[in-house]
Scaffold this motif. Structure first.
Motif, PDB file in Angstrom:
ATOM      1  N   UNK A   1       0.765  -1.171  -0.006  1.00  0.00           N
ATOM      2  CA  UNK A   1       0.167  -0.164   0.036  1.00  0.00           C
ATOM      3  C   UNK A   1       0.785   1.189  -0.031  1.00  0.00           C
ATOM      4  N   UNK A   2       1.912   1.424   0.921  1.00  0.00           N
ATOM      5  CA  UNK A   2       2.782   2.390   0.976  1.00  0.00           C
ATOM      6  C   UNK A   2       3.501   2.771  -0.465  1.00  0.00           C
ATOM      7  N   UNK A   3       3.864   1.695  -0.998  1.00  0.00           N
ATOM      8  CA  UNK A   3       4.815   1.913  -2.368  1.00  0.00           C
ATOM      9  C   UNK A   3       3.461   2.122  -3.342  1.00  0.00           C
ATOM     10  N   UNK A   4       2.463   1.743  -3.343  1.00  0.00           N
ATOM     11  CA  UNK A   4       1.210   2.133  -4.411  1.00  0.00           C
ATOM     12  C   UNK A   4       0.770   3.463  -4.163  1.00  0.00           C
ATOM     13  N   UNK A   5       1.104   4.021  -3.008  1.00  0.00           N
ATOM     14  CA  UNK A   5       0.302   5.478  -2.665  1.00  0.00           C
ATOM     15  C   UNK A   5       1.113   6.558  -3.113  1.00  0.00           C
ATOM     16  N   UNK A   6       2.478   6.317  -3.917  1.00  0.00           N
ATOM     17  CA  UNK A   6       3.455   7.725  -4.167  1.00  0.00           C
ATOM     18  C   UNK A   6       2.558   8.289  -5.304  1.00  0.00           C
ATOM     19  N   UNK A   7       2.606   9.388  -5.044  1.00  0.00           N
ATOM     20  CA  UNK A   7       2.056  10.210  -6.458  1.00  0.00           C
ATOM     21  C   UNK A   7       3.009  11.198  -6.850  1.00  0.00           C
ATOM     22  N   UNK A   8       2.563  11.761  -7.980  1.00  0.00           N
ATOM     23  CA  UNK A   8       3.631  12.810  -8.622  1.00  0.00           C
ATOM     24  C   UNK A   8       2.414  13.994  -9.407  1.00  0.00           C
ATOM     25  N   UNK A   9       2.835  15.138  -9.092  1.00  0.00           N
ATOM     26  CA  UNK A   9       2.211  16.354  -9.923  1.00  0.00           C
ATOM     27  C   UNK A   9       3.209  17.094 -10.493  1.00  0.00           C
ATOM     28  N   UNK A  10       2.784  17.631 -11.459  1.00  0.00           N
ATOM     29  CA  UNK A  10       3.726  18.814 -12.068  1.00  0.00           C
ATOM     30  C   UNK A  10       2.779  20.110 -12.614  1.00  0.00           C
ATOM     31  N   UNK A  11       3.243  21.184 -11.790  1.00  0.00           N
ATOM     32  CA  UNK A  11       2.492  22.406 -12.382  1.00  0.00           C
ATOM     33  C   UNK A  11       3.705  23.472 -12.652  1.00  0.00           C
TER      34      UNK A  11
ATOM     35  N   UNK B   1       6.346  25.186 -13.532  1.00  0.00           N
ATOM     36  CA  UNK B   1       8.027  25.021 -13.255  1.00  0.00           C
ATOM     37  C   UNK B   1       8.237  24.286 -11.872  1.00  0.00           C
ATOM     38  N   UNK B   2       7.219  23.622 -11.504  1.00  0.00           N
ATOM     39  CA  UNK B   2       7.417  22.567 -10.138  1.00  0.00           C
ATOM     40  C   UNK B   2       6.816  21.296 -10.385  1.00  0.00           C
ATOM     41  N   UNK B   3       7.820  20.457  -9.899  1.00  0.00           N
ATOM     42  CA  UNK B   3       7.163  19.184  -9.611  1.00  0.00           C
ATOM     43  C   UNK B   3       7.423  18.450  -8.302  1.00  0.00           C
ATOM     44  N   UNK B   4       6.270  17.785  -7.897  1.00  0.00           N
ATOM     45  CA  UNK B   4       6.388  17.118  -6.500  1.00  0.00           C
ATOM     46  C   UNK B   4       5.771  15.930  -6.471  1.00  0.00           C
ATOM     47  N   UNK B   5       6.494  15.223  -5.390  1.00  0.00           N
ATOM     48  CA  UNK B   5       6.246  13.560  -5.102  1.00  0.00           C
ATOM     49  C   UNK B   5       5.800  13.776  -3.827  1.00  0.00           C
ATOM     50  N   UNK B   6       4.484  12.981  -3.734  1.00  0.00           N
ATOM     51  CA  UNK B   6       3.975  13.090  -2.275  1.00  0.00           C
ATOM     52  C   UNK B   6       3.180  11.604  -2.013  1.00  0.00           C
ATOM     53  N   UNK B   7       2.688  11.438  -0.764  1.00  0.00           N
ATOM     54  CA  UNK B   7       1.958  10.234  -0.425  1.00  0.00           C
ATOM     55  C   UNK B   7       0.353  10.545  -0.601  1.00  0.00           C
ATOM     56  N   UNK B   8      -0.375   9.897  -1.298  1.00  0.00           N
ATOM     57  CA  UNK B   8      -1.897   9.983  -1.642  1.00  0.00           C
ATOM     58  C   UNK B   8      -2.473   9.987  -0.053  1.00  0.00           C
ATOM     59  N   UNK B   9      -3.298  11.131   0.188  1.00  0.00           N
ATOM     60  CA  UNK B   9      -4.085  11.057   1.220  1.00  0.00           C
ATOM     61  C   UNK B   9      -5.179  10.213   1.688  1.00  0.00           C
ATOM     62  N   UNK B  10      -5.712   9.691   0.657  1.00  0.00           N
ATOM     63  CA  UNK B  10      -6.888   8.960   0.630  1.00  0.00           C
ATOM     64  C   UNK B  10      -6.372   7.302   0.586  1.00  0.00           C
TER      65      UNK B  10
ATOM     66  N   UNK C   1      -4.482  -2.833   8.122  1.00  0.00           N
ATOM     67  CA  UNK C   1      -4.703  -2.094   9.103  1.00  0.00           C
ATOM     68  C   UNK C   1      -5.809  -0.939   8.871  1.00  0.00           C
ATOM     69  N   UNK C   2      -6.089  -0.510   7.791  1.00  0.00           N
ATOM     70  CA  UNK C   2      -6.899   0.557   7.600  1.00  0.00           C
ATOM     71  C   UNK C   2      -6.544   1.847   7.611  1.00  0.00           C
ATOM     72  N   UNK C   3      -5.151   1.797   8.208  1.00  0.00           N
ATOM     73  CA  UNK C   3      -4.454   3.040   8.395  1.00  0.00           C
ATOM     74  C   UNK C   3      -4.023   3.834   6.978  1.00  0.00           C
ATOM     75  N   UNK C   4      -4.272   5.193   6.885  1.00  0.00           N
ATOM     76  CA  UNK C   4      -3.768   5.742   5.840  1.00  0.00           C
ATOM     77  C   UNK C   4      -2.365   6.041   5.593  1.00  0.00           C
ATOM     78  N   UNK C   5      -1.847   5.596   4.342  1.00  0.00           N
ATOM     79  CA  UNK C   5      -0.445   5.381   4.183  1.00  0.00           C
ATOM     80  C   UNK C   5       0.171   7.224   4.515  1.00  0.00           C
ATOM     81  N   UNK C   6      -0.557   7.927   4.296  1.00  0.00           N
ATOM     82  CA  UNK C   6      -0.149   9.469   4.416  1.00  0.00           C
ATOM     83  C   UNK C   6       0.042   9.694   5.966  1.00  0.00           C
ATOM     84  N   UNK C   7      -0.377   8.821   6.813  1.00  0.00           N
ATOM     85  CA  UNK C   7       0.030   8.782   8.198  1.00  0.00           C
ATOM     86  C   UNK C   7       1.043   7.881   8.696  1.00  0.00           C
ATOM     87  N   UNK C   8       1.120   6.802   8.011  1.00  0.00           N
ATOM     88  CA  UNK C   8       2.528   6.086   8.689  1.00  0.00           C
ATOM     89  C   UNK C   8       3.432   6.133   7.629  1.00  0.00           C
TER      90      UNK C   8
END
Length: 123
Positions: A51-61, A63-72, A78-85
């Motif tokens: 789940x953690x590996x699959x929750x990485x996301x990227x966004x480009x707007x 002149x900026x790119x970012x990588x983050x964990x999907x909050x949902x 466990x049912x715990x959000x990956x953005x928490x752990x």
């Protein structure tokens, strides 16, 4: 400087301006670099449920790119959000620190290639 030199300088300036637009070489380099960093972070993230590996996301707007964990995204066990752990896993450091490792291990090579991509269009 002759008129020919001025015209050449103006052509170079126009190429540089075009390359540095988000739709030009700079934008292409940012999109490429963001995707390369995302792939690296995904590849080094430890896997239990995936789940953690699959929750990485990227966004480009612009002149900026970012990588983050999907909050949902949630861990199915466990049912715990990956953005928490995920940040706790990152904070463990060492080989658990997927974002810090991406910056330190892959970042320099990614940045070099991005600079080359832009320079090819400017020079």
């Amino acid at each position: 400087m002759t008129i020919k030199g001025i015209q050449e300088a103006q052509r170079w300036n126009l190429r540089a301006i075009a390359a540095l637009r988000p739709s030009g070489a700079l934008g292409q380099a940012i999109r490429w670099g963001t995707a390369a960093a995302h792939r690296y972070a995904v590849s080094i993230t430890h896997v239990d449920t995936g789940a953690l590996r699959a929750s990485h996301r990227m966004a480009v707007t612009n002149a900026q790119g970012k990588i983050y964990l999907d909050a949902s995204a949630k861990n199915p066990r466990s049912g715990v959000r990956t953005a928490v752990y995920g940040p706790a896993e990152e904070a463990r450091g060492g080989d658990h620190a997927f974002y810090r490792r991406t910056v330190n291990e892959a970042g320099p090579k990614i940045a070099q290639e991005m600079a080359r991509m832009v320079a090819r269009e400017v020079v």
